[in-house]
Design a protein around this motif. Sequence first.
Motif, short mmCIF file in Angstrom:
data_model
loop_
_atom_site.label_atom_id
_atom_site.label_comp_id
_atom_site.label_asym_id
_atom_site.label_seq_id
_atom_site.Cartn_x
_atom_site.Cartn_y
_atom_site.Cartn_z
N SER A 106 -16.98 6.38 16.65
CA SER A 106 -18.27 6.71 16.00
C SER A 106 -18.53 5.86 14.76
O SER A 106 -19.62 5.94 14.18
N LEU A 107 -17.55 5.08 14.32
CA LEU A 107 -17.70 4.35 13.06
C LEU A 107 -18.12 2.90 13.28
O LEU A 107 -17.62 2.24 14.20
N ASP A 108 -18.98 2.45 12.39
CA ASP A 108 -19.50 1.10 12.53
C ASP A 108 -18.75 0.15 11.59
O ASP A 108 -19.31 -0.41 10.66
N THR A 109 -17.43 0.04 11.84
CA THR A 109 -16.62 -0.91 11.08
C THR A 109 -15.36 -1.22 11.87
O THR A 109 -15.12 -0.60 12.92
N GLU A 110 -14.55 -2.14 11.38
CA GLU A 110 -13.31 -2.47 12.08
C GLU A 110 -12.29 -1.34 11.80
O GLU A 110 -12.01 -1.03 10.65
N VAL A 111 -11.77 -0.76 12.87
CA VAL A 111 -10.87 0.39 12.71
C VAL A 111 -9.60 0.19 13.51
O VAL A 111 -9.63 -0.19 14.68
N LEU A 112 -8.47 0.47 12.86
CA LEU A 112 -7.19 0.54 13.58
C LEU A 112 -6.79 2.00 13.60
O LEU A 112 -6.80 2.66 12.55
N ILE A 113 -6.46 2.54 14.77
CA ILE A 113 -5.98 3.92 14.77
C ILE A 113 -4.48 3.95 15.05
O ILE A 113 -3.96 3.18 15.86
N VAL A 114 -3.80 4.82 14.35
CA VAL A 114 -2.35 4.97 14.53
C VAL A 114 -2.06 6.47 14.65
O VAL A 114 -2.35 7.23 13.72
N VAL A 115 -1.52 6.85 15.81
CA VAL A 115 -1.15 8.26 15.97
C VAL A 115 0.18 8.44 15.24
O VAL A 115 1.17 7.77 15.55
N ALA A 116 0.17 9.30 14.24
CA ALA A 116 1.38 9.45 13.42
C ALA A 116 1.45 10.86 12.87
O ALA A 116 0.44 11.45 12.50
N ASP A 117 2.67 11.37 12.82
CA ASP A 117 2.92 12.66 12.17
C ASP A 117 3.39 12.34 10.76
O ASP A 117 4.46 11.76 10.56
N VAL A 118 2.60 12.73 9.76
CA VAL A 118 2.92 12.32 8.38
C VAL A 118 4.21 12.94 7.85
O VAL A 118 4.75 12.47 6.85
N SER A 119 4.70 13.97 8.52
CA SER A 119 5.95 14.58 8.06
C SER A 119 7.17 13.75 8.46
O SER A 119 8.28 14.02 8.02
N ASP A 120 6.95 12.74 9.30
CA ASP A 120 8.03 11.90 9.82
C ASP A 120 8.08 10.58 9.01
O ASP A 120 7.16 9.77 9.08
N VAL A 121 9.17 10.41 8.26
CA VAL A 121 9.31 9.23 7.39
C VAL A 121 9.09 7.94 8.18
O VAL A 121 8.37 7.03 7.73
N ASP A 122 9.73 7.85 9.35
CA ASP A 122 9.66 6.60 10.13
C ASP A 122 8.24 6.36 10.65
O ASP A 122 7.78 5.21 10.71
N ALA A 123 7.57 7.45 11.02
CA ALA A 123 6.19 7.30 11.54
C ALA A 123 5.27 6.77 10.44
O ALA A 123 4.37 5.96 10.71
N VAL A 124 5.48 7.21 9.21
CA VAL A 124 4.60 6.76 8.12
C VAL A 124 4.95 5.31 7.73
O VAL A 124 4.07 4.50 7.43
N GLU A 125 6.23 4.98 7.82
CA GLU A 125 6.63 3.59 7.59
C GLU A 125 5.97 2.69 8.66
O GLU A 125 5.44 1.62 8.35
N HIS A 126 5.98 3.16 9.89
CA HIS A 126 5.36 2.42 10.99
C HIS A 126 3.84 2.27 10.75
O HIS A 126 3.27 1.20 10.99
N LEU A 127 3.24 3.33 10.23
CA LEU A 127 1.80 3.28 9.90
C LEU A 127 1.53 2.15 8.90
O LEU A 127 0.59 1.36 9.06
N ALA A 128 2.37 2.07 7.87
CA ALA A 128 2.19 1.02 6.86
C ALA A 128 2.40 -0.37 7.47
O ALA A 128 1.62 -1.30 7.22
N GLU A 129 3.44 -0.48 8.31
CA GLU A 129 3.69 -1.78 8.98
C GLU A 129 2.48 -2.22 9.79
O GLU A 129 2.05 -3.37 9.74
N GLU A 130 1.94 -1.27 10.56
CA GLU A 130 0.78 -1.57 11.42
C GLU A 130 -0.44 -1.97 10.59
O GLU A 130 -1.17 -2.90 10.92
N ALA A 131 -0.65 -1.22 9.48
CA ALA A 131 -1.81 -1.50 8.63
C ALA A 131 -1.71 -2.91 8.05
O ALA A 131 -2.69 -3.67 8.06
N TYR A 132 -0.54 -3.27 7.54
CA TYR A 132 -0.38 -4.60 6.93
C TYR A 132 -0.37 -5.70 7.98
O TYR A 132 -0.85 -6.81 7.73
N ALA A 133 0.17 -5.38 9.19
CA ALA A 133 0.17 -6.39 10.25
C ALA A 133 -1.28 -6.71 10.65
O ALA A 133 -1.64 -7.87 10.88
N ARG A 134 -2.12 -5.70 10.67
CA ARG A 134 -3.50 -5.91 11.12
C ARG A 134 -4.40 -6.50 10.04
O ARG A 134 -5.15 -7.43 10.26
#
Length: 265
Positions: free
Chosen positions: A48-76
Amino acid sequence: MDWQKKVAVVTGAASGIGRGLAEHTAGLGMKLVLADINGEALESVAQSLDTEVLIVVADVSDVDAVEHLAEEAYARFGRVDLLFNNAGIMAAGFSWEIDPQQFQRALDININGVINGARAFVPRMKEQGERAFIVNTASIGGLLASPLMAPYSVSKFAVVAFSESLHAEMALLQLPIQVSVLCPGPVTSEIFKSPLGRGSYHPAVSGFVQQLQQHLDADGISPAELARRAFAGIDAGEFWLIPQPEMLRERYPQRVEKILEKIST
Ligand code: NAI
């Protein structure tokens, strides 16, 4: 602040306040990284958004999942300018009766999710070396404890405390990272739905939850309005983002005055 072409990360972006923040930031011309545990709803927000969007399915309570979120964000995008540590859940009941797993889950998401966000993104923002922003979603429940929602109150007080520590550390190291804590009152959202649907409650608890839901429906501001008020504070460089100050005007001074009475003689 000129947010055009800057990059925002929003956790809990599939619904309610997170969705409102995502829509507002997209409207400012920002590129987005949206995270949520609910992939399907996240996908539909992204579309629904009119901009460039990366989606990452992540459970924020999981340290590794949030680290992965940051990796993906910076990679993109190679940068993150604004992080909203926003995902959170409600848990209700008498303090001594709440299922231990439900209590722990609220702490894992509401406070550890925020800590995990800081752990993954602060070092990267530091490395980036430019002005950056972190906004942690607490609640007015992080300033005034309520009966029948101890996991929520405990975790939101902790979000306020963590944000104050983080804010002071940025000042100590003279880092250009602005930390803010967002303490909304009622905002129309889905927060009283899923986790509270589980289990059966004492009538006092069910009544309380019903009342809260009604309060939300009757007095809640929209996520869009909340996002607008939050950005007014962020743009003004404020630590305390209190979008509905009228909700605290009577009760907060009462709390502080009781403590002041004890220390002022
Ligand atoms: P919501 O239930 O509408 O949205 C929360 C989103 O977080 C959902 O999309 C959900 O899937 C996601 N989420 C839940 N657990 C997650 C996890 N482990 N990892 C990643 N995502 C997860 O609720 P709302 O109201 O938008 O809540 C957002 C934040 O605002 C929460 O931290 C909440 O405590 C806070 N808040 C809400 C208020 C309100 O009146 N709605 C008032 C004050 C604070």
